[in-house]
Motif scaffolding. Structure first.
Motif, PDB file in Angstrom:
ATOM      1  N   SER A  24       0.830  -1.212   0.000  1.00  0.00           N
ATOM      2  CA  SER A  24       0.000   0.000   0.000  1.00  0.00           C
ATOM      3  C   SER A  24       0.860   1.256   0.000  1.00  0.00           C
ATOM      4  N   ILE A  27       2.450   1.878  -3.433  1.00  0.00           N
ATOM      5  CA  ILE A  27       1.508   2.485  -4.393  1.00  0.00           C
ATOM      6  C   ILE A  27       1.402   3.984  -4.139  1.00  0.00           C
ATOM      7  N   GLY A  28       1.345   4.351  -2.842  1.00  0.00           N
ATOM      8  CA  GLY A  28       1.337   5.763  -2.475  1.00  0.00           C
ATOM      9  C   GLY A  28       0.010   6.452  -2.723  1.00  0.00           C
ATOM     10  N   VAL A  29       0.007   7.762  -2.530  1.00  0.00           N
ATOM     11  CA  VAL A  29      -1.191   8.576  -2.734  1.00  0.00           C
ATOM     12  C   VAL A  29      -1.354   8.865  -4.228  1.00  0.00           C
ATOM     13  N   GLN A  30      -2.492   8.547  -4.756  1.00  0.00           N
ATOM     14  CA  GLN A  30      -2.796   8.802  -6.161  1.00  0.00           C
ATOM     15  C   GLN A  30      -3.927   9.832  -6.238  1.00  0.00           C
ATOM     16  N   GLN A  31      -3.821  10.735  -7.215  1.00  0.00           N
ATOM     17  CA  GLN A  31      -4.833  11.772  -7.387  1.00  0.00           C
ATOM     18  C   GLN A  31      -5.554  11.580  -8.715  1.00  0.00           C
ATOM     19  N   ILE A  32      -6.872  11.740  -8.653  1.00  0.00           N
ATOM     20  CA  ILE A  32      -7.694  11.697  -9.868  1.00  0.00           C
ATOM     21  C   ILE A  32      -8.310  13.082 -10.041  1.00  0.00           C
ATOM     22  N   LEU A  40      -8.497  11.924  -3.835  1.00  0.00           N
ATOM     23  CA  LEU A  40      -7.278  11.317  -3.336  1.00  0.00           C
ATOM     24  C   LEU A  40      -7.517   9.844  -3.025  1.00  0.00           C
ATOM     25  N   LEU A  41      -6.685   8.986  -3.595  1.00  0.00           N
ATOM     26  CA  LEU A  41      -6.699   7.564  -3.270  1.00  0.00           C
ATOM     27  C   LEU A  41      -5.540   7.325  -2.314  1.00  0.00           C
ATOM     28  N   PRO A  43      -3.235   5.262   0.746  1.00  0.00           N
ATOM     29  CA  PRO A  43      -2.794   3.891   1.047  1.00  0.00           C
ATOM     30  C   PRO A  43      -3.767   3.118   1.925  1.00  0.00           C
ATOM     31  N   TYR A  46      -6.092   1.139  -0.282  1.00  0.00           N
ATOM     32  CA  TYR A  46      -5.470  -0.061  -0.857  1.00  0.00           C
ATOM     33  C   TYR A  46      -5.313  -1.145   0.212  1.00  0.00           C
TER      34      TYR A  46
END
Length: 274
Positions: A24, A27-32, A40-41, A43, A46
């Motif tokens: 998790s 993968i880190g913080v993902q932005q959409i 913000l997605l 960890p 996940y």
């Protein structure tokens, strides 16, 4: 010695947690981007999905590795696991204590606003979704870790009330960050409320929701980043501190009374019809 023996017996559980946490974080913080802001997605999301997939009750083929007794041992650790989370907020609050003091009683009184979940969630769950006693656990709070502890202590997590609070906890973990990021972006874009007030509103007692909400506000006003994060963190910490008592002595008794009254009204209505 007993601790080492217990650790050796539960090696499957500890290994799974380490692997899930490592993946998790990688993968880190993902932005959409969504135009007016960003979703913000985190960890945490996940980790929740990966951990759920290792549950033998979800994916039966994994029962050879994670056993039912491992699942039972993992449940009480939820409350303990949030302690480092709360300590982290304090490191943000300290340097910005002056901004927090200037916010005044608003931070202390904001917990009362969380009772609004009852006014909306209770009638929707009871009359639209046809929930029974599950509605007590589902509607008395936003169902984060302290609220789960309250229901676990009073009813047990295997009760209908426990199913209700855990159901909202799961939904909040999966979709709460989306909703908070969108709401923060939309309301801030209307420019009708001070961004400091919105930052305080981010602190509802959920670290992931607070992060998504405050992150969206920071994207809108980067110059206020320190103030936004400090107020959101302080609000969240106070919600943990005061929210436990509001939930235990105000919200939960209120929902229990509302449920009993609704059942009496239903029985009276059925009796009159008969």
């Amino acid at each position: 010695m007993d601790s080492l023996r217990t650790l050796a017996q539960d090696w499957r559980l500890h290994l799974t947690v380490l692997v899930v946490a490592a993946v998790s974080q990688l993968i880190g913080v993902q932005q959409i981007p969504i135009g007016i802001g960003a979703i913000l997605l985190l960890p945490l999301l996940y980790a929740f999905i990966l951990a759920a997939l290792t549950n033998p009750n979800v994916v039966g083929r994994l029962a050879f590795f994670i056993r039912e007794r491992d699942v039972q041992k993992a449940s009480p650790v939820i409350v303990i696991a949030i302690m480092p989370f709360i300590a982290k907020f304090e490191t943000t609050i300290g340097p910005s204590m002056q901004d927090i003091i200037e916010a005044g009683p608003a931070l202390l009184l904001q917990e009362i606003g969380n009772l609004g979940t009852i006014a909306i969630a209770f009638p929707l769950g009871l009359y639209l979704l046809r929930m029974r006693r599950e509605i007590i656990g589902a509607s008395f709070s936003i169902a984060r870790e302290p609220n789960i502890a309250i229901i676990a202590d009073r009813y047990g997590l295997k009760s209908p009330e426990g199913a209700g609070v855990m159901g909202v906890y799961v939904v909040g973990t999966l979709f709460g960050t989306f909703i908070f990021a969108i709401m923060a972006s939309l309301i801030a874009s209307l420019d009708i409320l001070d961004i400091r007030a919105l930052a305080m509103a981010c602190g509802v007692g959920s670290g992931s929701m607070m992060a998504a909400c405050s992150g969206a506000l920071v994207n809108i006003d980067p110059a206020m980043e320190e103030t936004i994060l400090a107020l959101a963190g302080a609000s969240n910490l106070l919600t943990y501190a005061t929210g436990m008592y509001v939930s235990l002595f105000v919200a939960l008794p209120l929902v229990e009374w509302m449920y009993r009254k609704s059942q009496r009204d239903r029985l009276d209505s059925e009796g009159a019809t008969a």
